[in-house]
Scaffold this motif. Structure first.
Motif, PDB file in Angstrom:
ATOM      1  N   TRP A  20       0.830  -1.203   0.000  1.00 53.12           N
ATOM      2  CA  TRP A  20       0.000   0.000   0.000  1.00 53.12           C
ATOM      3  C   TRP A  20       0.867   1.255   0.000  1.00 53.12           C
ATOM      4  O   TRP A  20       0.715   2.153  -0.831  1.00 53.12           O
ATOM      5  CB  TRP A  20      -0.898   0.017   1.233  1.00 53.12           C
ATOM      6  CG  TRP A  20      -2.142  -0.803   1.153  1.00 53.12           C
ATOM      7  CD1 TRP A  20      -2.343  -2.045   1.699  1.00 53.12           C
ATOM      8  CD2 TRP A  20      -3.373  -0.453   0.515  1.00 53.12           C
ATOM      9  NE1 TRP A  20      -3.621  -2.477   1.445  1.00 53.12           N
ATOM     10  CE2 TRP A  20      -4.285  -1.521   0.720  1.00 53.12           C
ATOM     11  CE3 TRP A  20      -3.800   0.659  -0.207  1.00 53.12           C
ATOM     12  CZ2 TRP A  20      -5.595  -1.506   0.234  1.00 53.12           C
ATOM     13  CZ3 TRP A  20      -5.111   0.683  -0.694  1.00 53.12           C
ATOM     14  CH2 TRP A  20      -5.985  -0.386  -0.475  1.00 53.12           C
ATOM     15  N   LEU A  53       1.480   3.898  -3.225  1.00 52.92           N
ATOM     16  CA  LEU A  53       0.884   5.238  -3.120  1.00 52.92           C
ATOM     17  C   LEU A  53       1.960   6.319  -3.071  1.00 52.92           C
ATOM     18  O   LEU A  53       1.767   7.421  -3.596  1.00 52.92           O
ATOM     19  CB  LEU A  53      -0.014   5.314  -1.883  1.00 52.92           C
ATOM     20  CG  LEU A  53      -1.293   4.473  -1.967  1.00 52.92           C
ATOM     21  CD1 LEU A  53      -2.061   4.553  -0.649  1.00 52.92           C
ATOM     22  CD2 LEU A  53      -2.180   4.919  -3.131  1.00 52.92           C
ATOM     23  N   LEU A 112       2.737  10.877   0.672  1.00 54.17           N
ATOM     24  CA  LEU A 112       1.840  10.119   1.545  1.00 54.17           C
ATOM     25  C   LEU A 112       2.089  10.474   3.004  1.00 54.17           C
ATOM     26  O   LEU A 112       3.222  10.405   3.485  1.00 54.17           O
ATOM     27  CB  LEU A 112       2.049   8.623   1.326  1.00 54.17           C
ATOM     28  CG  LEU A 112       1.212   7.677   2.192  1.00 54.17           C
ATOM     29  CD1 LEU A 112      -0.276   7.827   1.880  1.00 54.17           C
ATOM     30  CD2 LEU A 112       1.665   6.230   1.973  1.00 54.17           C
ATOM     31  N   LEU A 139      -5.717  -0.574  -6.970  1.00 53.07           N
ATOM     32  CA  LEU A 139      -4.667   0.415  -7.187  1.00 53.07           C
ATOM     33  C   LEU A 139      -4.930   1.236  -8.447  1.00 53.07           C
ATOM     34  O   LEU A 139      -4.765   2.469  -8.450  1.00 53.07           O
ATOM     35  CB  LEU A 139      -3.315  -0.293  -7.285  1.00 53.07           C
ATOM     36  CG  LEU A 139      -2.080   0.613  -7.354  1.00 53.07           C
ATOM     37  CD1 LEU A 139      -1.972   1.486  -6.110  1.00 53.07           C
ATOM     38  CD2 LEU A 139      -0.812  -0.230  -7.516  1.00 53.07           C
ATOM     39  N   ARG A 183      -5.531   5.296  -8.433  1.00 52.97           N
ATOM     40  CA  ARG A 183      -4.655   6.194  -9.191  1.00 52.97           C
ATOM     41  C   ARG A 183      -5.444   7.011 -10.208  1.00 52.97           C
ATOM     42  O   ARG A 183      -5.237   8.224 -10.342  1.00 52.97           O
ATOM     43  CB  ARG A 183      -3.562   5.373  -9.885  1.00 52.97           C
ATOM     44  CG  ARG A 183      -2.428   4.976  -8.957  1.00 52.97           C
ATOM     45  CD  ARG A 183      -1.380   4.180  -9.681  1.00 52.97           C
ATOM     46  NE  ARG A 183      -0.160   4.062  -8.888  1.00 52.97           N
ATOM     47  CZ  ARG A 183       0.667   3.032  -8.934  1.00 52.97           C
ATOM     48  NH1 ARG A 183       0.414   2.019  -9.753  1.00 52.97           N
ATOM     49  NH2 ARG A 183       1.754   3.000  -8.176  1.00 52.97           N
TER      50      ARG A 183
END
Length: 364
Positions: free
Chosen positions: A50, A54, A60, A269, A273
């Motif tokens: 994860w 990301l 993040l 994912l 995105r």
């Protein structure tokens, strides 16, 4: 592998909150969920995919919930409002004016509440495995069963024997490998004390953000595993149906925590995105991923209250007034009043027509 930078800020009541920053790009802030440890989970076989993926496209930001991880373990107050306030303390300490939010599990309720209380701060919202109502509010567990687990949590949490923590692990990821389950058992143990785990669980159980979901005014993507054994799939559908314009994507699988080995992982994912970048909705995913995309749920009429939507869903599932009363912890007279209002507002002559209305609006 990228390196995260861990910093600290101070919440309104003086509690020190630890947060981590990694990656480069537009800011994506993750709201807290069931027990975290910034350092321990960074190298984990459960969370690593994860954070790595990301952080490739975004800056993040994650933080340890008060009482967990590197944040203060002894706190003045453990409540839903303090959790929302801690999110605000982190983004204000960094100096973020605008950012996107990511809420997993209980983090979904925290994220939606922050958006409503702080208009104009959030650009986009992603919810995964989230729920609008906690265990005590949505039913399914008796008070006696809930308290039995609370007692076991307080008594056995910190022991080397993972038996007590395995109760949670098995529900969070029934399809995990032995290594992944062992790691998650250890994460829970090192993240916090048994007493604090019980406090967090009790606070989660009382969450109810249904009344505010209609005021979430940012583009929203909701993802949920169809066989989620921790948070029912219906909770994700309910979020998507009540947040205006939300897009709902059902994912194949039964794990509450989506693992890298699952076919649904690349689907999730790609969806995240595309959504965060503002690209058109993703449809070209590998057949092996078994994506189940139910599209954007048609908004229900504005004059149906969140409680009426709940009753309508259960009515459409064939439940009697007595069944609905038991599930929602309300009286049969109250249910009868809700049904009367639903029939009037949906222009339905009977329960069968109301159920058809529910089906047309994605509420069945």
């Amino acid at each position: 592998m990228m390196n995260q930078e861990i910093r600290f800020c101070t919440a309104a009541d003086g509690t020190r909150i630890a947060y981590a920053i990694v990656g480069d790009g537009p800011p994506l802030v993750k709201a807290p969920n069931w027990l975290t440890h910034l350092e321990f989970e960074w190298n984990s076989p459960v969370w690593r995919h994860w954070w790595e993926e990301l952080a490739r496209d975004y800056t993040l930001i994650r933080f340890d919930q008060r009482g967990s991880g590197f944040s203060d373990r002894t706190v003045i107050e453990q409540s839903f409002d303090t959790w929302v306030g801690d999110l605000g303390a982190v983004v204000d300490d960094i100096g973020l004016d605008r950012f996107s939010l990511f809420g997993i599990s209980q983090g979904g309720a925290i994220a939606t509440t922050y958006i409503v209380r702080n208009p104009g701060r959030v650009d986009r919202l992603v919810l995964y495995g989230a729920y609008p109502r906690g265990e005590a509010k949505r039913g399914g567990t008796t008070p006696e069963e809930f308290e039995a687990v609370q007692t076991l949590t307080r008594a056995g949490w910190g022991r080397d024997d993972p038996t007590y923590r395995q109760m949670f692990t098995s529900r969070f990821m029934p399809g995990a490998t032995t290594e992944q389950m062992a790691w998650f058992n250890d994460l829970q143990r090192v993240s916090t004390s048994g007493e604090n785990a019980a406090l967090v669980r009790a606070t989660n159980a009382e969450i109810d953000v249904l009344p505010i979901l209609g005021s979430v005014d940012v583009p929203t993507l909701v993802l949920h595993a169809q066989g989620d054994t921790q948070v029912p799939f219906e909770q994700g559908r309910q979020l998507a149906s009540l947040i205006p314009g939300a897009r709902f994507v059902g994912l194949d699988g039964s794990n509450h925590l989506l693992l890298a080995s699952e076919p649904a992982w690349p689907v999730a994912l790609a969806e995240i995105r595309a959504f965060l970048s503002g690209e058109p909705e993703s449809r070209d995913v590998a057949p092996a991923s078994h994506e189940v995309d139910v599209g954007a749920v048609t908004p229900v009429p504005a004059d149906l209250t969140p409680r009426e939507v709940e009753v309508l869903r259960l009515l459409a599932a064939g439940q009697t007034n007595r069944d609905i009363a038991a599930e929602l912890f309300i009286t049969t007279n109250t249910v009868a009043n809700h049904v009367k209002n639903i029939l009037s507002k949906t222009d339905s002559a009977n329960r069968t027509e109301a159920a058809a209305f529910a089906a047309r609006h994605g509420l069945n």
